[in-house]
Design an enzyme around this catalytic site. Sequence first.
Site, PDB file in Angstrom:
ATOM      1  N   LYS A 112       1.419  25.763  -0.998  1.00 45.49           N
ATOM      2  CA  LYS A 112      -0.031  25.904  -0.794  1.00 45.49           C
ATOM      3  C   LYS A 112      -0.559  27.130  -1.547  1.00 45.49           C
ATOM      4  O   LYS A 112      -1.636  27.092  -2.144  1.00 45.49           O
ATOM      5  CB  LYS A 112      -0.355  26.020   0.700  1.00 45.49           C
ATOM      6  CG  LYS A 112      -0.127  24.755   1.517  1.00 45.49           C
ATOM      7  CD  LYS A 112      -1.013  23.584   1.146  1.00 45.49           C
ATOM      8  CE  LYS A 112      -2.468  23.779   1.503  1.00 45.49           C
ATOM      9  NZ  LYS A 112      -3.254  22.522   1.282  1.00 45.49           N
ATOM     10  N   THR A 151      -4.453  27.143   3.818  1.00 47.28           N
ATOM     11  CA  THR A 151      -3.926  27.592   5.107  1.00 47.28           C
ATOM     12  C   THR A 151      -3.782  29.108   5.170  1.00 47.28           C
ATOM     13  O   THR A 151      -3.610  29.758   4.134  1.00 47.28           O
ATOM     14  CB  THR A 151      -2.538  26.936   5.327  1.00 47.28           C
ATOM     15  OG1 THR A 151      -1.918  27.530   6.462  1.00 47.28           O
ATOM     16  CG2 THR A 151      -1.615  27.136   4.132  1.00 47.28           C
ATOM     17  N   ASP A 152      -3.771  29.644   6.381  1.00 46.09           N
ATOM     18  CA  ASP A 152      -3.531  31.083   6.543  1.00 46.09           C
ATOM     19  C   ASP A 152      -2.080  31.455   6.235  1.00 46.09           C
ATOM     20  O   ASP A 152      -1.759  32.635   6.054  1.00 46.09           O
ATOM     21  CB  ASP A 152      -3.909  31.554   7.965  1.00 46.09           C
ATOM     22  CG  ASP A 152      -3.132  30.869   9.080  1.00 46.09           C
ATOM     23  OD1 ASP A 152      -2.314  29.978   8.788  1.00 46.09           O
ATOM     24  OD2 ASP A 152      -3.335  31.233  10.258  1.00 46.09           O
ATOM     25  N   GLU A 153      -1.182  30.449   6.178  1.00 48.90           N
ATOM     26  CA  GLU A 153       0.243  30.758   5.973  1.00 48.90           C
ATOM     27  C   GLU A 153       0.524  31.377   4.607  1.00 48.90           C
ATOM     28  O   GLU A 153       1.572  31.986   4.411  1.00 48.90           O
ATOM     29  CB  GLU A 153       1.092  29.495   6.155  1.00 48.90           C
ATOM     30  CG  GLU A 153       0.941  28.899   7.533  1.00 48.90           C
ATOM     31  CD  GLU A 153       2.068  27.956   7.934  1.00 48.90           C
ATOM     32  OE1 GLU A 153       3.085  27.894   7.228  1.00 48.90           O
ATOM     33  OE2 GLU A 153       1.914  27.288   8.963  1.00 48.90           O
ATOM     34  N   TYR A 194       6.619  25.226   2.295  1.00 42.35           N
ATOM     35  CA  TYR A 194       5.251  24.716   2.501  1.00 42.35           C
ATOM     36  C   TYR A 194       4.218  25.750   2.077  1.00 42.35           C
ATOM     37  O   TYR A 194       3.331  25.470   1.263  1.00 42.35           O
ATOM     38  CB  TYR A 194       5.051  24.328   3.979  1.00 42.35           C
ATOM     39  CG  TYR A 194       3.575  24.166   4.354  1.00 42.35           C
ATOM     40  CD1 TYR A 194       2.812  23.123   3.842  1.00 42.35           C
ATOM     41  CD2 TYR A 194       2.947  25.085   5.211  1.00 42.35           C
ATOM     42  CE1 TYR A 194       1.453  22.998   4.164  1.00 42.35           C
ATOM     43  CE2 TYR A 194       1.605  24.958   5.540  1.00 42.35           C
ATOM     44  CZ  TYR A 194       0.860  23.914   5.011  1.00 42.35           C
ATOM     45  OH  TYR A 194      -0.479  23.790   5.325  1.00 42.35           O
TER      46      TYR A 194
HETATM   47  P1  NAD Z   1      -1.659  15.744   7.753  1.00 40.49           P
HETATM   48  O1  NAD Z   1      -0.217  15.825   7.382  1.00 40.49           O
HETATM   49  O2  NAD Z   1      -2.044  15.282   9.104  1.00 40.49           O
HETATM   50  O3  NAD Z   1      -2.422  14.791   6.710  1.00 40.49           O
HETATM   51  C1  NAD Z   1      -2.183  14.822   5.351  1.00 40.49           C
HETATM   52  C2  NAD Z   1      -2.802  13.577   4.730  1.00 40.49           C
HETATM   53  O4  NAD Z   1      -2.560  13.623   3.306  1.00 40.49           O
HETATM   54  C3  NAD Z   1      -2.188  12.267   5.223  1.00 40.49           C
HETATM   55  O5  NAD Z   1      -3.205  11.328   5.486  1.00 40.49           O
HETATM   56  C4  NAD Z   1      -1.318  11.803   4.069  1.00 40.49           C
HETATM   57  O6  NAD Z   1      -1.170  10.399   3.980  1.00 40.49           O
HETATM   58  C5  NAD Z   1      -2.073  12.366   2.875  1.00 40.49           C
HETATM   59  N1  NAD Z   1      -1.193  12.596   1.725  1.00 40.49           N
HETATM   60  C6  NAD Z   1       0.001  13.255   1.724  1.00 40.49           C
HETATM   61  N2  NAD Z   1       0.534  13.227   0.483  1.00 40.49           N
HETATM   62  C7  NAD Z   1      -0.353  12.555  -0.307  1.00 40.49           C
HETATM   63  C8  NAD Z   1      -0.371  12.206  -1.680  1.00 40.49           C
HETATM   64  N3  NAD Z   1       0.649  12.528  -2.487  1.00 40.49           N
HETATM   65  N4  NAD Z   1      -1.446  11.543  -2.164  1.00 40.49           N
HETATM   66  C9  NAD Z   1      -2.475  11.212  -1.345  1.00 40.49           C
HETATM   67  N5  NAD Z   1      -2.495  11.486  -0.032  1.00 40.49           N
HETATM   68  C10 NAD Z   1      -1.455  12.155   0.480  1.00 40.49           C
HETATM   69  O7  NAD Z   1      -2.252  17.174   7.424  1.00 40.49           O
HETATM   70  P2  NAD Z   1      -3.374  18.024   8.178  1.00 40.49           P
HETATM   71  O8  NAD Z   1      -2.746  18.808   9.249  1.00 40.49           O
HETATM   72  O9  NAD Z   1      -4.527  17.154   8.457  1.00 40.49           O
HETATM   73  O10 NAD Z   1      -3.752  19.050   6.998  1.00 40.49           O
HETATM   74  C11 NAD Z   1      -4.737  18.709   6.023  1.00 40.49           C
HETATM   75  C12 NAD Z   1      -4.907  19.864   5.058  1.00 40.49           C
HETATM   76  O11 NAD Z   1      -5.307  21.037   5.769  1.00 40.49           O
HETATM   77  C13 NAD Z   1      -3.634  20.250   4.319  1.00 40.49           C
HETATM   78  O12 NAD Z   1      -3.977  20.603   3.008  1.00 40.49           O
HETATM   79  C14 NAD Z   1      -3.105  21.465   5.078  1.00 40.49           C
HETATM   80  O13 NAD Z   1      -2.362  22.307   4.233  1.00 40.49           O
HETATM   81  C15 NAD Z   1      -4.401  22.109   5.512  1.00 40.49           C
HETATM   82  N6  NAD Z   1      -4.332  22.913   6.755  1.00 40.49           N
HETATM   83  C16 NAD Z   1      -3.802  22.374   7.896  1.00 40.49           C
HETATM   84  C17 NAD Z   1      -3.809  23.135   9.080  1.00 40.49           C
HETATM   85  C18 NAD Z   1      -3.251  22.581  10.373  1.00 40.49           C
HETATM   86  O14 NAD Z   1      -3.191  23.315  11.358  1.00 40.49           O
HETATM   87  N7  NAD Z   1      -2.866  21.318  10.457  1.00 40.49           N
HETATM   88  C19 NAD Z   1      -4.346  24.421   9.065  1.00 40.49           C
HETATM   89  C20 NAD Z   1      -4.862  24.946   7.864  1.00 40.49           C
HETATM   90  C21 NAD Z   1      -4.863  24.160   6.724  1.00 40.49           C
HETATM   91  O1  DAU Z   2      -1.400  28.138  10.289  1.00 37.61           O
HETATM   92  C1  DAU Z   2      -1.809  26.940   9.715  1.00 37.61           C
HETATM   93  C2  DAU Z   2      -0.643  25.974   9.671  1.00 37.61           C
HETATM   94  O2  DAU Z   2      -0.391  25.582  11.015  1.00 37.61           O
HETATM   95  C3  DAU Z   2      -0.892  24.769   8.784  1.00 37.61           C
HETATM   96  O3  DAU Z   2      -1.043  25.185   7.457  1.00 37.61           O
HETATM   97  C4  DAU Z   2       0.260  23.765   8.884  1.00 37.61           C
HETATM   98  O4  DAU Z   2      -0.055  22.601   8.136  1.00 37.61           O
HETATM   99  C5  DAU Z   2       0.448  23.402  10.342  1.00 37.61           C
HETATM  100  O5  DAU Z   2       1.556  22.541  10.470  1.00 37.61           O
HETATM  101  C6  DAU Z   2       0.659  24.652  11.200  1.00 37.61           C
HETATM  102  O6  DAU Z   2       1.932  25.293  10.915  1.00 37.61           O
HETATM  103  P1  DAU Z   2       2.868  25.870  12.073  1.00 37.61           P
HETATM  104  O7  DAU Z   2       4.252  25.919  11.566  1.00 37.61           O
HETATM  105  O8  DAU Z   2       2.297  27.111  12.652  1.00 37.61           O
HETATM  106  O9  DAU Z   2       2.676  24.693  13.175  1.00 37.61           O
HETATM  107  P2  DAU Z   2       3.719  23.924  14.123  1.00 37.61           P
HETATM  108  O10 DAU Z   2       2.927  23.086  15.060  1.00 37.61           O
HETATM  109  O11 DAU Z   2       4.812  23.275  13.361  1.00 37.61           O
HETATM  110  O12 DAU Z   2       4.361  25.132  14.952  1.00 37.61           O
HETATM  111  C7  DAU Z   2       3.556  25.997  15.723  1.00 37.61           C
HETATM  112  C8  DAU Z   2       4.471  27.064  16.320  1.00 37.61           C
HETATM  113  O13 DAU Z   2       5.357  26.435  17.264  1.00 37.61           O
HETATM  114  C9  DAU Z   2       5.398  27.730  15.298  1.00 37.61           C
HETATM  115  O14 DAU Z   2       5.590  29.084  15.663  1.00 37.61           O
HETATM  116  C10 DAU Z   2       6.714  26.964  15.434  1.00 37.61           C
HETATM  117  C11 DAU Z   2       6.734  26.593  16.906  1.00 37.61           C
HETATM  118  N1  DAU Z   2       7.416  25.305  17.237  1.00 37.61           N
HETATM  119  C12 DAU Z   2       7.062  24.196  16.535  1.00 37.61           C
HETATM  120  C13 DAU Z   2       7.645  22.975  16.813  1.00 37.61           C
HETATM  121  C14 DAU Z   2       7.284  21.746  16.023  1.00 37.61           C
HETATM  122  C15 DAU Z   2       8.312  25.249  18.283  1.00 37.61           C
HETATM  123  O15 DAU Z   2       8.599  26.274  18.939  1.00 37.61           O
HETATM  124  N2  DAU Z   2       8.891  24.047  18.565  1.00 37.61           N
HETATM  125  C16 DAU Z   2       8.610  22.907  17.871  1.00 37.61           C
HETATM  126  O16 DAU Z   2       9.198  21.843  18.173  1.00 37.61           O
END
Ligand code: NAD
Ligand code: DAU
Length: 350
Positions: A160, A131-133, A156
Amino acid sequence: MKKILITGGAGFIGSHVVRLFVNTYPEYHIYNLDALTYAGNLENLKDIETKSNYTFLKGDITDADLMNQFFAEYQFDGVIHLAAESHVDRSISDPLAFIKTNIMGTVNLLNAAKDAWKGQMEGKRFYHISTDEVYGSLGKEGLFTETTAYDPRSPYSSSKASSDHLVRAYYHTYGLPVVISNCSNNYGPNQFPEKLIPLSINNIKNKKPIPIYGKGENIRDWLFVIDHARAIDVIYHQGGLGETYNIGGINEWTNIDLIHKLCEVMDDKLGREKGESAKLITFVKDRAGHDMRYAIDSSKLMKELGWEPSLQFEEGIVKTVEWYLDNEEWLNNILSGDYEKYYQDQYEKR
Ligand code: NAD
Ligand code: DAU
């Protein structure tokens, strides 16, 4: 036939990656390994579950013996590792779950690959999705590049970052053929409704308050999930060993502007009067340690591997809203059960 292990394939991004690989590469066998935590949902993969080049393996990456067993039994040629605890707010209330899965789980997979591929690393690949975080929080100016120093600020992102360091350590120490990508915020179909966009869609639909943390001034760079899956395909096949690629949407929004845009789309789709959904916007207590701005420079990926986002946000957000409105059953199945308790703890006691 190449055998590829995709971890976390029942989750949001993972399910799009599994679908893309199963449909695009009939010559590969795709093994989807997932523990089916609250975020894992096999309904995401209904359309491909009977394909002959797809197998689901239920398993937890924190179980080292099971990982070794799977590697011995299936002889994977490649790994695309997405399984993780992924929600920042949950990491604030339960950091240890993130340490276990994101750090320990990743090490278990690295060890299993290192041992299974010993003496035969040629043609193998361990692709870690990050992730970019990990880069921390930006001010008004600048973009995260691949050389930006790590500065994670939530449990988190720290977990990562730690997993990214370990993946690189296995490349340098053991010669494991790794590649890493760091992506910005994804949005699109199948995202668990704890995240900002699907949570807001669901609340708008049900005329519930839309909780905006702080003043809504925080900025995120949004990418349609299928464009992330396309980038993963390109990097898996063409990325350099030991390299890192940033993936972003070139699409920055403050949270408040994003929610106003979403409200407009929802008013239109639900046949509501203009401005009606925006009345639900409610400012609530800020997230602890809330990162101000993320923005990604994807020029390395674009120039070296020829990837670029295919969908403009205006189109992507409409597609996303339509998907959630058309898939009520998917959403209702998630909203019953544990999610209700999570929502109360996170928002109603805030
Ligand atoms: P998600 O939470 O939707 O899915 C995670 C999946 O991993 C689920 O299917 C869950 O059952 C599985 N999982 C969790 N713990 C596990 C374990 N111990 N063993 C096996 N499986 C397990 O997540 P997502 O948003 O699809 O993110 C997927 C990946 O991409 C993550 O590594 C996250 O850090 C990365 N990522 C997400 C975003 C985003 O915006 N969502 C952005 C950049 C990177
Ligand atoms: O940048 C990549 C990341 O983006 C991934 O690595 C993470 O897995 C993914 O969850 C996401 O993280 P964020 O914290 O940016 O996403 P989230 O949707 O939780 O929140 C987006 C923005 O909105 C953040 O600034 C927090 C704000 N927020 C979020 C929630 C859930 C609110 O204002 N209200 C809310 O209820």
